[in-house]
Design a protein around this motif. Structure first.
Motif, PDB file in Angstrom:
ATOM      1  N   GLU A 108      14.512  24.971  81.191  1.00  0.00           N
ATOM      2  CA  GLU A 108      15.442  26.097  81.105  1.00  0.00           C
ATOM      3  C   GLU A 108      16.757  25.787  81.822  1.00  0.00           C
ATOM      4  N   LYS A 109      16.635  25.214  83.008  1.00  0.00           N
ATOM      5  CA  LYS A 109      17.833  24.849  83.779  1.00  0.00           C
ATOM      6  C   LYS A 109      18.652  23.791  83.038  1.00  0.00           C
ATOM      7  N   TYR A 110      17.956  22.742  82.562  1.00  0.00           N
ATOM      8  CA  TYR A 110      18.671  21.656  81.890  1.00  0.00           C
ATOM      9  C   TYR A 110      19.339  22.127  80.598  1.00  0.00           C
ATOM     10  N   ASN A 111      18.643  22.937  79.838  1.00  0.00           N
ATOM     11  CA  ASN A 111      19.207  23.413  78.575  1.00  0.00           C
ATOM     12  C   ASN A 111      20.373  24.383  78.808  1.00  0.00           C
ATOM     13  N   ALA A 112      20.334  25.133  79.922  1.00  0.00           N
ATOM     14  CA  ALA A 112      21.457  26.013  80.263  1.00  0.00           C
ATOM     15  C   ALA A 112      22.706  25.185  80.566  1.00  0.00           C
ATOM     16  N   ILE A 113      22.496  24.052  81.228  1.00  0.00           N
ATOM     17  CA  ILE A 113      23.617  23.151  81.519  1.00  0.00           C
ATOM     18  C   ILE A 113      24.196  22.589  80.219  1.00  0.00           C
ATOM     19  N   LEU A 114      23.310  22.148  79.335  1.00  0.00           N
ATOM     20  CA  LEU A 114      23.780  21.588  78.055  1.00  0.00           C
ATOM     21  C   LEU A 114      24.434  22.656  77.191  1.00  0.00           C
ATOM     22  N   ASP A 115      23.924  23.882  77.258  1.00  0.00           N
ATOM     23  CA  ASP A 115      24.548  24.991  76.517  1.00  0.00           C
ATOM     24  C   ASP A 115      25.973  25.240  77.010  1.00  0.00           C
ATOM     25  N   ALA A 116      26.164  25.133  78.340  1.00  0.00           N
ATOM     26  CA  ALA A 116      27.503  25.337  78.914  1.00  0.00           C
ATOM     27  C   ALA A 116      28.463  24.265  78.431  1.00  0.00           C
ATOM     28  N   PHE A 117      27.987  23.011  78.389  1.00  0.00           N
ATOM     29  CA  PHE A 117      28.805  21.921  77.857  1.00  0.00           C
ATOM     30  C   PHE A 117      29.137  22.171  76.385  1.00  0.00           C
ATOM     31  N   ASP A 118      28.113  22.565  75.630  1.00  0.00           N
ATOM     32  CA  ASP A 118      28.273  22.769  74.188  1.00  0.00           C
ATOM     33  C   ASP A 118      29.278  23.882  73.899  1.00  0.00           C
ATOM     34  N   LYS A 119      29.142  24.990  74.600  1.00  0.00           N
ATOM     35  CA  LYS A 119      30.032  26.133  74.394  1.00  0.00           C
ATOM     36  C   LYS A 119      31.471  25.780  74.730  1.00  0.00           C
ATOM     37  N   LYS A 120      31.648  25.080  75.838  1.00  0.00           N
ATOM     38  CA  LYS A 120      33.002  24.716  76.270  1.00  0.00           C
ATOM     39  C   LYS A 120      33.631  23.715  75.295  1.00  0.00           C
ATOM     40  N   ALA A 121      32.834  22.736  74.863  1.00  0.00           N
ATOM     41  CA  ALA A 121      33.350  21.721  73.943  1.00  0.00           C
ATOM     42  C   ALA A 121      33.748  22.337  72.609  1.00  0.00           C
ATOM     43  N   LEU A 122      32.891  23.224  72.083  1.00  0.00           N
ATOM     44  CA  LEU A 122      33.169  23.843  70.793  1.00  0.00           C
ATOM     45  C   LEU A 122      34.454  24.655  70.824  1.00  0.00           C
ATOM     46  N   LYS A 123      34.622  25.453  71.877  1.00  0.00           N
ATOM     47  CA  LYS A 123      35.828  26.277  71.994  1.00  0.00           C
ATOM     48  C   LYS A 123      37.082  25.411  72.110  1.00  0.00           C
ATOM     49  N   TYR A 124      36.996  24.366  72.905  1.00  0.00           N
ATOM     50  CA  TYR A 124      38.155  23.495  73.121  1.00  0.00           C
ATOM     51  C   TYR A 124      38.556  22.781  71.834  1.00  0.00           C
ATOM     52  N   VAL A 125      37.568  22.278  71.106  1.00  0.00           N
ATOM     53  CA  VAL A 125      37.841  21.567  69.845  1.00  0.00           C
ATOM     54  C   VAL A 125      38.440  22.519  68.813  1.00  0.00           C
ATOM     55  N   LEU A 126      37.870  23.716  68.687  1.00  0.00           N
ATOM     56  CA  LEU A 126      38.367  24.675  67.705  1.00  0.00           C
ATOM     57  C   LEU A 126      39.772  25.156  68.040  1.00  0.00           C
ATOM     58  N   ASP A 127      40.051  25.401  69.316  1.00  0.00           N
ATOM     59  CA  ASP A 127      41.395  25.839  69.727  1.00  0.00           C
ATOM     60  C   ASP A 127      42.445  24.828  69.303  1.00  0.00           C
ATOM     61  N   HIS A 128      42.158  23.545  69.501  1.00  0.00           N
ATOM     62  CA  HIS A 128      43.130  22.510  69.132  1.00  0.00           C
ATOM     63  C   HIS A 128      43.172  22.272  67.636  1.00  0.00           C
ATOM     64  N   PHE A 129      42.063  22.514  66.950  1.00  0.00           N
ATOM     65  CA  PHE A 129      42.047  22.328  65.506  1.00  0.00           C
ATOM     66  C   PHE A 129      42.917  23.372  64.820  1.00  0.00           C
ATOM     67  N   ILE A 130      42.931  24.578  65.365  1.00  0.00           N
ATOM     68  CA  ILE A 130      43.748  25.660  64.803  1.00  0.00           C
ATOM     69  C   ILE A 130      45.221  25.377  65.032  1.00  0.00           C
ATOM     70  N   GLN A 131      45.554  24.843  66.224  1.00  0.00           N
ATOM     71  CA  GLN A 131      46.954  24.563  66.551  1.00  0.00           C
ATOM     72  C   GLN A 131      47.285  23.141  66.109  1.00  0.00           C
ATOM     73  N   GLU A 132      47.764  23.009  64.906  1.00  0.00           N
ATOM     74  CA  GLU A 132      47.985  21.686  64.328  1.00  0.00           C
ATOM     75  C   GLU A 132      49.113  20.915  65.012  1.00  0.00           C
ATOM     76  N   ASP A 133      49.968  21.632  65.768  1.00  0.00           N
ATOM     77  CA  ASP A 133      51.087  20.945  66.421  1.00  0.00           C
ATOM     78  C   ASP A 133      50.668  20.285  67.727  1.00  0.00           C
ATOM     79  N   THR A 134      49.430  20.521  68.190  1.00  0.00           N
ATOM     80  CA  THR A 134      48.963  19.910  69.434  1.00  0.00           C
ATOM     81  C   THR A 134      47.650  19.177  69.203  1.00  0.00           C
TER      82      THR A 134
END
Length: 385
Positions: free
Chosen positions: A62-88
Motif C-alpha cells: 500500500e505504501k509503495y503503490n501510494a508512492i508510485l501513484d504520486a509519481f504517476d499523477k504528477k507525471a501525467l499532469k506535467y506531460v499533459l500541461d506541456h502537450f496542450i501548450q504547443e509553444d513550450t
C-alpha cells in the motif's frame, strides 16, 4: 506540433546493496530516453509488470503503490500541461528535473523566504531588504500560495510571461524579479528545502534600457529656476537642491540621504558609497560648492533633508512639467545627467568611471553609447586631416 513524452514504471534487473530491485520511471521522446529513480525497491517476485505496481503479497504494497501513484499523477499532469501548450515543448531533461521534486517539501516557499529575510534583516542593507520583501509581494500576486515544489522551470517561465504581459513590466524589470527569485531558490537549496536548481536552463536577459538624462540646456533651465528663486515652495526647493547637487556630483539617492559635512574635505567629497562600499573622492565644482554654502555648516547634521523616494519623484515630476522637460525626473536621472554631460565636456571615460564609483569600466561605457554629440565631435577630427 509537440511530440508528447511517454513513460512507464520498470523494475531494474540490477539489485541495490540490500539485494532489492529498484523501481524507476523510464521516459521516452523521439527515440531518446531518461530514467528517474523512485524510492521503491523490492524483490523481483513482488512486482507486477502488467499493472506496473507492487503485488499485494508485499507487506508494504500500500505504501509503495501510494508512492508510485504520486509519481504517476504528477507525471501525467506535467506531460499533459506541456502537450496542450504547443509553444513550450517539454524536454526529457525538464521532465526529469520536475519528477525528482516528488516528495520535495510542500511547505510554503514564500513564508520560508519571508521568515529568512526577517531573521537576517540586520545583515542586509535596508534597501536590499525592502526590495526582497517587495519581490515576494509581487510573486504572491502571480500565485497566492507557493510551495517549494512549485518552483520549476515552467513556473519561472510562466511568471516571466505574467510580468511582461499582465503587469506590463519591461524586460529589465522582469529580469530583476527573476534574479531575486533565483536568490530565493539558492537559499532554499542551501538549506535542503529544494533538491534541484530550477534555474539550471533559465537564461535571465539583461538589455540596455532607456536612460533618461538632462541636456545641458535642460539642466541650465532648472539651475536658473533654483538660483533665481522661482521655486517658492520649501519642499520643492529642497528636493530641487539635492537633485541639482546630484547632477553636479553623480551621487546616488542613497548617498544623498547620508551625506554630511564630515564628508566634505576642502574642495572635494570623500565618502564610501552606500550601494557598493566603494570609496570615492569627488572634486567639487563651483556650482556644487554654492549649493553646499546654502546650508548651515554643521558637521554632525545631514547636508540635505532628503524626502522618501516616492515624494522625491512626485515633486521632481511636477517640476519637470512646469519647466517643459519631457522626461520622467528621478534622482537616478541626475546621476545619468552627470555622466553624460561629463563625457560631452570631454572628461575621459576612465575619470568619469572613478567619479561614479563604478568598479567596471563597461558600466560607464553605456553612457558613452548614448551621447551622440561626442561621436560627432570625435568624427569631426577626420575633417582636420
Amino acid at each position: 506540433m509537440n511530440t508528447k513524452i511517454s513513460y512507464s514504471f520498470i523494475l531494474k534487473p540490477e539489485t541495490n546493496r540490500s539485494g532489492l530491485h529498484p523501481v524507476y520511471i523510464r521516459a521516452f521522446k523521439q527515440g531518446k530516453k531518461t530514467e528517474i529513480a523512485t524510492s521503491v525497491a523490492l524483490q523481483k517476485d513482488d512486482w507486477s509488470e502488467q499493472k506496473q505496481r507492487v503485488k499485494k503479497k508485499n507487506r508494504a504494497h500500500e505504501k509503495y503503490n501510494a508512492i508510485l501513484d504520486a509519481f504517476d499523477k504528477k507525471a501525467l499532469k506535467y506531460v499533459l500541461d506541456h502537450f496542450i501548450q504547443e509553444d513550450t515543448p517539454l524536454t526529457l531533461g525538464q521532465f526529469k528535473d520536475y519528477m525528482l521534486s516528488v516528495g520535495q517539501s510542500g511547505e510554503s516557499f514564500t513564508d520560508y523566504i519571508l521568515n529568512y529575510l526577517n531573521q537576517n534583516r540586520s545583515r542586509l542593507k535596508l534597501e536590499t531588504w525592502w526590495s526582497y520583501k517587495s519581490q515576494i509581494t509581487k510573486l504572491l500576486k502571480f500565485k497566492k500560495r507557493i510551495a517549494f515544489a512549485d518552483i520549476t522551470e515552467k513556473f519561472i517561465n510562466d511568471y516571466h510571461h505574467y510580468m511582461l504581459r499582465v503587469l506590463g513590466n519591461n524586460e529589465n524589470t522582469a529580469s530583476k524579479s527573476l534574479r531575486s527569485l533565483r536568490t530565493f531558490a539558492n537559499i532554499s537549496m542551501r538549506y535542503g528545502y529544494m533538491k534541484q536548481n530550477p534555474f539550471r536552463y533559465i537564461n535571465i536577459k539583461k538589455v540596455d534600457g532607456k536612460r533618461d538624462f538632462l541636456t545641458r540646456e535642460e539642466l541650465g533651465r532648472l539651475s536658473e529656476a533654483y538660483w533665481q528663486n522661482k521655486v517658492a515652495d520649501a519642499k520643492e526647493r529642497e528636493i530641487l537642491r539635492y537633485f541639482l547637487f546630484a547632477c553636479y556630483t553623480g551621487l546616488r539617492y542613497s548617498d544623498l540621504k547620508t551625506l554630511n559635512y564630515s564628508s566634505v574635505l576642502e574642495n572635494s567629497i570623500q565618502l564610501k558609497m552606500h550601494k557598493t562600499g566603494y570609496l570615492v573622492n569627488i572634486p567639487l565644482t563651483q556650482r556644487a560648492k554654492l549649493i553646499l554654502i546654502s546650508s548651515q555648516n554643521n558637521p554632525f547634521n545631514s547636508i540635505f533633508r532628503v524626502y522618501c523616494n516616492k515624494v522625491t519623484n512626485r515633486i521632481l515630476k511636477q517640476i519637470g512639467r512646469r519647466y517643459n522637460i519631457p522626461k520622467k525626473l528621478t534622482c537616478h536621472v541626475a546621476r545619468h545627467t552627470f555622466a553624460t554631460i561629463s563625457i560631452t565636456l570631454g572628461i575621459p571615460i576612465e575619470v568619469v568611471s572613478k567619479l561614479l564609483g563604478h568598479t567596471n569600466l563597461k558600466t560607464t561605457q553605456v553612457y558613452a553609447k548614448i551621447v551622440d554629440s561626442v561621436k560627432e565631435r570625435e568624427m569631426s577630427k577626420w575633417d582636420k586631416l
